[in-house]
Design an enzyme around this catalytic site. Structure first.
Site, mmCIF file in Angstrom:
data_model
loop_
_atom_site.group_PDB
_atom_site.id
_atom_site.type_symbol
_atom_site.label_atom_id
_atom_site.label_comp_id
_atom_site.label_asym_id
_atom_site.label_seq_id
_atom_site.Cartn_x
_atom_site.Cartn_y
_atom_site.Cartn_z
ATOM 1 N N LYS A 31 -3.204 -14.424 -2.054
ATOM 2 C CA LYS A 31 -2.030 -14.025 -0.707
ATOM 3 C C LYS A 31 -2.777 -14.361 0.503
ATOM 4 O O LYS A 31 -3.880 -13.130 0.865
ATOM 5 C CB LYS A 31 -1.636 -12.474 -1.468
ATOM 6 C CG LYS A 31 -0.256 -12.320 -0.368
ATOM 7 C CD LYS A 31 0.187 -10.815 -0.411
ATOM 8 C CE LYS A 31 1.595 -10.649 -0.627
ATOM 9 N NZ LYS A 31 1.479 -10.291 1.641
ATOM 10 N N CYS B 98 -2.972 -8.592 4.536
ATOM 11 C CA CYS B 98 -2.883 -7.382 4.539
ATOM 12 C C CYS B 98 -3.547 -7.601 7.089
ATOM 13 O O CYS B 98 -4.581 -7.945 7.303
ATOM 14 C CB CYS B 98 -3.377 -6.223 3.990
ATOM 15 S SG CYS B 98 -3.121 -5.026 4.854
ATOM 16 N N GLN C 202 -4.706 -5.955 -7.160
ATOM 17 C CA GLN C 202 -4.951 -6.312 -5.608
ATOM 18 C C GLN C 202 -6.466 -5.960 -6.194
ATOM 19 O O GLN C 202 -6.633 -4.698 -5.215
ATOM 20 C CB GLN C 202 -3.889 -6.353 -5.221
ATOM 21 C CG GLN C 202 -4.535 -7.255 -3.672
ATOM 22 C CD GLN C 202 -3.471 -7.731 -2.600
ATOM 23 O OE1 GLN C 202 -3.482 -6.217 -2.150
ATOM 24 N NE2 GLN C 202 -2.675 -8.489 -2.409
ATOM 25 N N ALA D 241 0.536 -1.292 -0.160
ATOM 26 C CA ALA D 241 0.085 0.179 0.215
ATOM 27 C C ALA D 241 1.121 1.558 -0.328
ATOM 28 O O ALA D 241 1.925 1.558 0.811
ATOM 29 C CB ALA D 241 -1.414 0.138 1.581
ATOM 30 N N ASN E 116 6.626 -16.087 1.022
ATOM 31 C CA ASN E 116 7.110 -14.092 0.986
ATOM 32 C C ASN E 116 7.211 -14.078 2.563
ATOM 33 O O ASN E 116 6.813 -15.245 3.189
ATOM 34 C CB ASN E 116 5.993 -13.589 0.516
ATOM 35 C CG ASN E 116 5.144 -11.951 0.807
ATOM 36 O OD1 ASN E 116 5.078 -11.835 1.363
ATOM 37 N ND2 ASN E 116 6.387 -11.012 0.729
ATOM 38 N N GLY E 117 8.415 -12.990 2.656
ATOM 39 C CA GLY E 117 8.085 -12.630 4.334
ATOM 40 C C GLY E 117 9.705 -12.905 3.880
ATOM 41 O O GLY E 117 10.641 -14.059 3.959
ATOM 42 N N GLY F 163 9.213 -8.147 -0.790
ATOM 43 C CA GLY F 163 8.008 -6.727 -0.751
ATOM 44 C C GLY F 163 9.280 -5.308 -0.298
ATOM 45 O O GLY F 163 9.640 -5.642 -0.820
ATOM 46 N N ARG F 164 9.056 -5.631 0.999
ATOM 47 C CA ARG F 164 10.244 -4.658 1.552
ATOM 48 C C ARG F 164 11.466 -4.752 1.225
ATOM 49 O O ARG F 164 12.473 -4.108 1.245
ATOM 50 C CB ARG F 164 9.770 -4.987 3.290
ATOM 51 C CG ARG F 164 9.107 -4.439 4.248
ATOM 52 C CD ARG F 164 8.687 -4.963 5.135
ATOM 53 N NE ARG F 164 8.844 -6.060 5.956
ATOM 54 C CZ ARG F 164 9.143 -6.697 7.053
ATOM 55 N NH1 ARG F 164 9.330 -6.318 8.063
ATOM 56 N NH2 ARG F 164 9.150 -7.978 7.178
#
Length: 327
Positions: A139, A100, A70, A18, A200-201, A224-225
């Site tokens: 997801k 999320c 998404q 986001a 993911n992660g 992601g990050r």
């Protein structure tokens, strides 16, 4: 990596984030090797479908490669309608957000909060899959909290509903982004379903990417990050998976060139005033990777109101780093 009829160039996916994975950032990550880049989540509420912010989130104008949008919500009919609308707007893939952990999302029982209601999960997935002709992906997290890791059950529901690929973040909703991601749950799910699984992660380096692929047996990785201020992570991982020779690390000059290209795209996409504000967090992530920056330069970047002013302060930051590297 296959999602429905679509063959991805590789098995690396940019995670939907986001306020981050807008068209400029998706475009940049694709340039550096992301096989797929998912848009930030778009609300399924009918009242928001023509909202300017919603339209920007799903803007794929001129974007190369597959377009994945998404959607988030709790009402099966609204989710189905939102999926159809976004396919009409050009989406090649619809992704459903049940991962999320944000309080404002879970407060309305959306995002990862949905994992508490497996019957509602089933009804949403079936409604969306039935509503569109494009592949639908999902997801999720490993569960609501460490005592309720029901991701394996959700995975089975997803497979039976016709979901084309499943992404699992290795934390529960209660964990948010605290502690370390765990991959045993992802490994267990991969063994028990036939559809592609995306892990993911905490994937923030090529070494970690290789570890997670080996540990989970996943078909793909979602990052992601680890891509924030570091769009090169995709090319680093691709090279690591296919070559024993490491890529040359980014220089100060190449980092500056990429950052300036990125902020220029933000100014163009959002307009000067909003673009300058949105660029601040991205600039911070790039600069944090280079070292400690004097607070006065960082503050000047964040106070800038116009592109030319912000770029001047970015140049000051790079002069600082160049000087101290040479010293």
């Amino acid at each position: 990596m296959q999602i429905g009829p679509h063959t991805l160039e590789n098995n690396l996916v940019l995670a939907p984030m986001a306020g981050i994975t807008d068209r400029p950032f998706r475009t940049l990550c694709k340039q550096f090797g992301a096989g797929l880049a998912v848009s930030e989540m778009v609300s399924s509420l009918p009242s928001l479908q023509t909202n300017k912010r919603t339209l920007l989130k799903a803007d794929h104008s001129g974007e190369t490669g597959l377009r994945s949008v998404q959607i988030v919500g709790t009402n099966p009919r609204q989710m189905a309608d939102a999926a159809k609308l976004n396919v009409d707007r050009g989406a090649d893939i619809i992704d459903i957000n049940m991962g999320c952990p944000a309080k404002k999302v879970c407060a309305v029982a959306a995002g990862s909060a949905l994992m508490r209601d497996e019957d509602l999960v089933k009804r949403i997935l079936e409604a969306v899959v039935e509503a569109v002709s494009v592949p639908v992906t999902l997801k999720i997290r490993t569960g609501w909290d460490p005592q309720n890791r029901n991701a394996p059950a959700i995975a089975k529901i997803a497979e039976e509903a016709g979901i084309a690929a499943l992404t699992i973040h290795g934390r529960t909703r209660a964990c948010k982004f605290n502690g370390n991601a765990e991959y045993e749950t992802i490994k267990q799910i991969k063994k028990n379903i036939a559809i592609p699984v995306i892990a993911n992660g905490d994937i923030d380096s090529a070494d970690k990417a290789r570890y997670v692929l080996k540990k989970t047996g996943a078909d793909a990785l979602m990052i992601g990050r680890g891509a924030q201020g570091n769009p090169w992570i995709f090319s680093d991982i691709i090279n690591s998976l296919h070559s024993d020779e490491p890529l040359e690390s980014q220089t100060i000059d190449s980092t500056r060139e990429t950052l300036l290209s990125h902020v220029q795209q933000l100014y163009s996409f959002y307009g000067n005033l909003s673009g300058v504000k949105i660029a601040r967090k991205h600039i911070g992530w790039y600069l944090d990777r280079l070292g400690i920056l004097p607070v006065e330069i960082r503050n000047a970047i964040n106070r800038a109101q116009q592109p030319i002013e912000q770029i001047q302060h970015i140049d000051s930051a790079f002069r600082h780093f160049s000087y101290h590297r040479a010293a």
